[in-house]
Design a protein around this motif. Structure first.
Motif, short mmCIF file in Angstrom:
data_model
loop_
_atom_site.label_atom_id
_atom_site.label_comp_id
_atom_site.label_asym_id
_atom_site.label_seq_id
_atom_site.Cartn_x
_atom_site.Cartn_y
_atom_site.Cartn_z
N LEU A 147 0.84 -1.19 0.00
CA LEU A 147 0.00 0.00 0.00
C LEU A 147 0.88 1.25 0.00
O LEU A 147 0.62 2.22 -0.72
CB LEU A 147 -0.93 0.00 1.22
CG LEU A 147 -1.73 1.29 1.40
CD1 LEU A 147 -2.84 1.38 0.37
CD2 LEU A 147 -2.32 1.38 2.79
N ALA A 148 1.95 1.20 0.80
CA ALA A 148 2.85 2.36 0.87
C ALA A 148 3.43 2.66 -0.50
O ALA A 148 3.50 3.82 -0.92
CB ALA A 148 3.96 2.09 1.88
N ARG A 206 -8.33 1.57 -7.51
CA ARG A 206 -7.58 0.32 -7.72
C ARG A 206 -6.95 -0.16 -6.42
O ARG A 206 -6.99 -1.35 -6.10
CB ARG A 206 -6.46 0.53 -8.76
CG ARG A 206 -6.93 0.58 -10.18
CD ARG A 206 -5.77 0.36 -11.15
NE ARG A 206 -4.73 1.37 -11.06
CZ ARG A 206 -4.76 2.54 -11.72
NH1 ARG A 206 -5.78 2.84 -12.48
NH2 ARG A 206 -3.77 3.40 -11.58
N ILE A 207 -6.35 0.77 -5.67
CA ILE A 207 -5.68 0.38 -4.43
C ILE A 207 -6.70 -0.17 -3.44
O ILE A 207 -6.48 -1.21 -2.82
CB ILE A 207 -4.93 1.60 -3.83
CG1 ILE A 207 -3.79 2.02 -4.77
CG2 ILE A 207 -4.39 1.26 -2.45
CD1 ILE A 207 -3.20 3.38 -4.45
N ALA A 208 -7.85 0.52 -3.32
CA ALA A 208 -8.88 0.06 -2.38
C ALA A 208 -9.42 -1.30 -2.81
O ALA A 208 -9.58 -2.21 -1.99
CB ALA A 208 -10.02 1.08 -2.32
N GLY A 209 -9.64 -1.47 -4.12
CA GLY A 209 -10.19 -2.73 -4.63
C GLY A 209 -9.23 -3.89 -4.44
O GLY A 209 -9.64 -5.00 -4.13
N ALA A 210 -7.92 -3.62 -4.62
CA ALA A 210 -6.93 -4.69 -4.54
C ALA A 210 -6.55 -5.00 -3.10
O ALA A 210 -5.89 -6.01 -2.84
CB ALA A 210 -5.67 -4.30 -5.32
N SER A 211 -6.95 -4.17 -2.15
CA SER A 211 -6.52 -4.37 -0.76
C SER A 211 -7.09 -5.66 -0.18
O SER A 211 -6.53 -6.20 0.77
CB SER A 211 -7.01 -3.20 0.10
OG SER A 211 -8.42 -3.26 0.24
N GLY A 212 -8.17 -6.15 -0.78
CA GLY A 212 -8.75 -7.39 -0.29
C GLY A 212 -9.56 -7.19 0.97
O GLY A 212 -10.25 -8.10 1.43
N HIS A 243 -17.24 -1.27 -2.55
CA HIS A 243 -17.77 -0.41 -3.60
C HIS A 243 -17.23 -0.76 -4.98
O HIS A 243 -17.75 -0.30 -5.97
CB HIS A 243 -17.45 1.05 -3.29
CG HIS A 243 -18.06 1.48 -1.99
ND1 HIS A 243 -19.41 1.50 -1.80
CD2 HIS A 243 -17.49 1.87 -0.83
CE1 HIS A 243 -19.65 1.90 -0.56
NE2 HIS A 243 -18.51 2.12 0.05
N GLY A 244 -16.18 -1.56 -5.02
CA GLY A 244 -15.62 -1.94 -6.31
C GLY A 244 -16.30 -3.15 -6.92
O GLY A 244 -15.91 -3.59 -8.01
N ALA A 245 -17.34 -3.67 -6.26
CA ALA A 245 -17.97 -4.92 -6.72
C ALA A 245 -18.47 -4.82 -8.16
O ALA A 245 -18.32 -5.76 -8.94
CB ALA A 245 -19.12 -5.30 -5.79
#
Lengths: 306, 191
Positions: free
Chosen positions: B14-15, B97-103, B110-112
């Motif tokens: 994430l960083a 993208r970052i939020a969606g990939a965070s798992g 919201h990325g559904a």
């Protein structure tokens, strides 16, 4: 882009035009044929990634549209790529512009396409349907083909966002006017308004409906003086048509594709431009169309000659 | 505001990703033209201007707890008007993208829709709208399906719903591209 003499385009319909927006596809094909323009559908085209790919993968956001540009380049060399959907148009254009700006990015997309041995020189220009109608074909040819001008009909040109921004390829990105001359060539009056480039909410109508409704209401209320809103994008079209009641509109507002409007002006009947598929055509609208008198001294013209 | 479980200290990936977003925004002078231009700012719990500042300050936790970036509809008004010429719409997409990939379910929820959409692209080559929406309802729940039922019926009556079942002609067309993209982006190719 010197394409003023081009009459053949590599056609990229995009997924919506094979499904919920099939009336857009049908009317685009009929109208461009009447105008003497040849559309060659890109063989084996696939989805451009829509607004989903940029939210999931930075590479796919470019490689998905680039694949279609590569197919066009290989199978329809020398043709500009024509997209009627604004979201497809912007994805295709973004791939082209970003790869031109950044050679490392171009190489990365090329590498992604190597899996299917598909070279991509980035040679094909990307054009929106509106750009082609307004600038390649032009109002004079459209007026000549308009056997049944839409006199007395007031239309609100709605461009949405992605035809105009961020690249401003063929119109002013905040105060667009390219549709005005096209609509006037069809014999219609153009509504003066300031919502033509305002966002319809795009996929928020699915992901956050309550946030999209005020956008939709704002646009449709401003179009109160028009007989119909005219769109050039299936996403805008769906948003402006499908949620009118939830947005608090007192009655239905007709929202038509530009190609449907042009088709009607060229004498195609409502069935041919598939008005029956539009979700919000007010009862009086078809009667209004029938009131439009034929052009004075109308003669039967051969089709396809423009 | 509840604290997001994602913190910079806990997640080096994430960083790295946030460092890229910071680089996109480094020249932001906090003029607020983006907030004033944004058609969706009134639906966000923090303005774009404030969000950019928090990103630059390394406050990923606050940014992801807010999720204001999910309200971006890609209209490009901010990108067009930014006096510093910053790619603000791209930065919004990067945060998605970052939020969606965070798992993490709270961030990825919201990325559904976007994931259901892209998954349909991967499997079908050309999107099958009906099938894609069904998958989305499967992920988003029955309330979401109910909310869309009246519209679905209206579209069905107008002949706008195409039910495509079984294998399609373009099903395998994008498999090589998704595989090589996954490889190049350093992810596992999906089965």
């Amino acid at each position: 882009m010197n394409t003023a003499t081009a009459t053949r385009y590599a056609y990229y319909p995009g997924c919506s035009l094979t499904g919920t927006a099939s009336e857009y596809d049908a009317s685009v094909r009929l109208v461009l044929e009447r105008l003497g323009v040849e559309l060659a559908e890109i063989p084996g085209w696939t989805c451009c990634g829509a607004s989903a790919a940029p939210a999931v993968s930075a590479l796919l956001a470019l490689a998905l549209p680039a694949r279609n540009l590569a197919l066009a380049e290989r199978d329809l060399p020398g043709c500009d790529v024509l997209a009627p959907c604004s979201a497809c148009y912007l994805n295709l254009l973004t791939a082209r512009q970003e790869a031109r700006r950044d050679h490392r990015l171009h190489a990365r997309v090329q590498e992604a396409l190597e899996g299917e041995h598909l070279p991509w020189a980035n040679a094909a220009p990307v054009r929106h349907l509106l750009d082609v109608l307004a600038n390649d074909i032009g109002p004079a040819r459209i007026a000549a083909a308009a056997q049944r001008p839409l006199a007395g009909l007031v239309l609100a040109p709605y461009y949405g966002c992605q035809t105009l921004r961020p690249y401003a390829a063929f119109d002013d990105p905040e105060h667009p006017t390219s549709m005005d001359a096209v609509l006037r060539a069809a014999g219609a009056e153009v509504l003066e308004w300031d919502k033509g480039a305002r966002c319809c909410g795009a996929s928020l109508s699915t992901t956050r409906r309550q946030a999209a409704l005020p956008r939709i209401a704002e646009i449709l209320r401003a179009a109160a003086g028009a007989d119909a809103v005219v769109t050039v994008c299936p996403m805008c079209q769906m948003n402006l048509e499908a949620f009118q009641r939830q947005a608090g509109l007192p009655g239905p507002v007709a929202v038509l594709y530009l190609s449907q409007v042009l088709g009607l002006a060229m004498g195609l009947d409502p069935g041919q431009v598939q008005l029956g598929r539009n979700l919000a055509v007010p009862p009086g609208f078809l009667a209004r169309l029938r009131e439009v008198p034929p052009a004075p001294g109308e003669v039967v013209q051969a089709t396809g000659t423009g | 505001m509840t604290r997001s479980p994602l913190t910079l200290a806990a997640d080096p990936a994430l960083a790295d990703a946030m460092r890229e977003v910071r680089a996109m925004l480094a020249a932001c002078m906090q003029c607020g033209t983006c907030s004033a231009s944004c058609p969706n700012a009134q639906s966000m719990d923090m303005t774009p201007r404030r969000m950019w500042r928090l990103v630059l300050l390394g406050r990923a936790d606050t940014v992801f707890s807010s999720g204001a970036f999910w309200m971006c509809s890609n209209c490009y008004a901010c990108t067009l008007r930014c006096p510093r010429g910053l790619p603000l719409t791209s930065a919004m997409n990067a945060l998605k993208r970052i939020a969606g990939a965070s798992g993490h379910p709270a961030l990825a929820r919201h990325g559904a829709f976007y994931r259901a959409f892209l998954d349909n692209v991967r499997r079908r080559g050309r999107v099958r709208e009906t099938e894609m929406m069904m998958r989305y309802f499967g992920a988003a729940g029955p309330r979401e399906a109910l909310r869309f039922t009246p519209l679905g019926l209206r579209m069905l009556r107008r002949g706008k719903v195409r039910l495509e079942l079984g294998a399609g002609r373009w099903d395998t067309a994008l498999a090589p591209l998704f595989e090589s993209a996954a490889r190049l982006e350093g992810k596992e190719a999906r089965p």
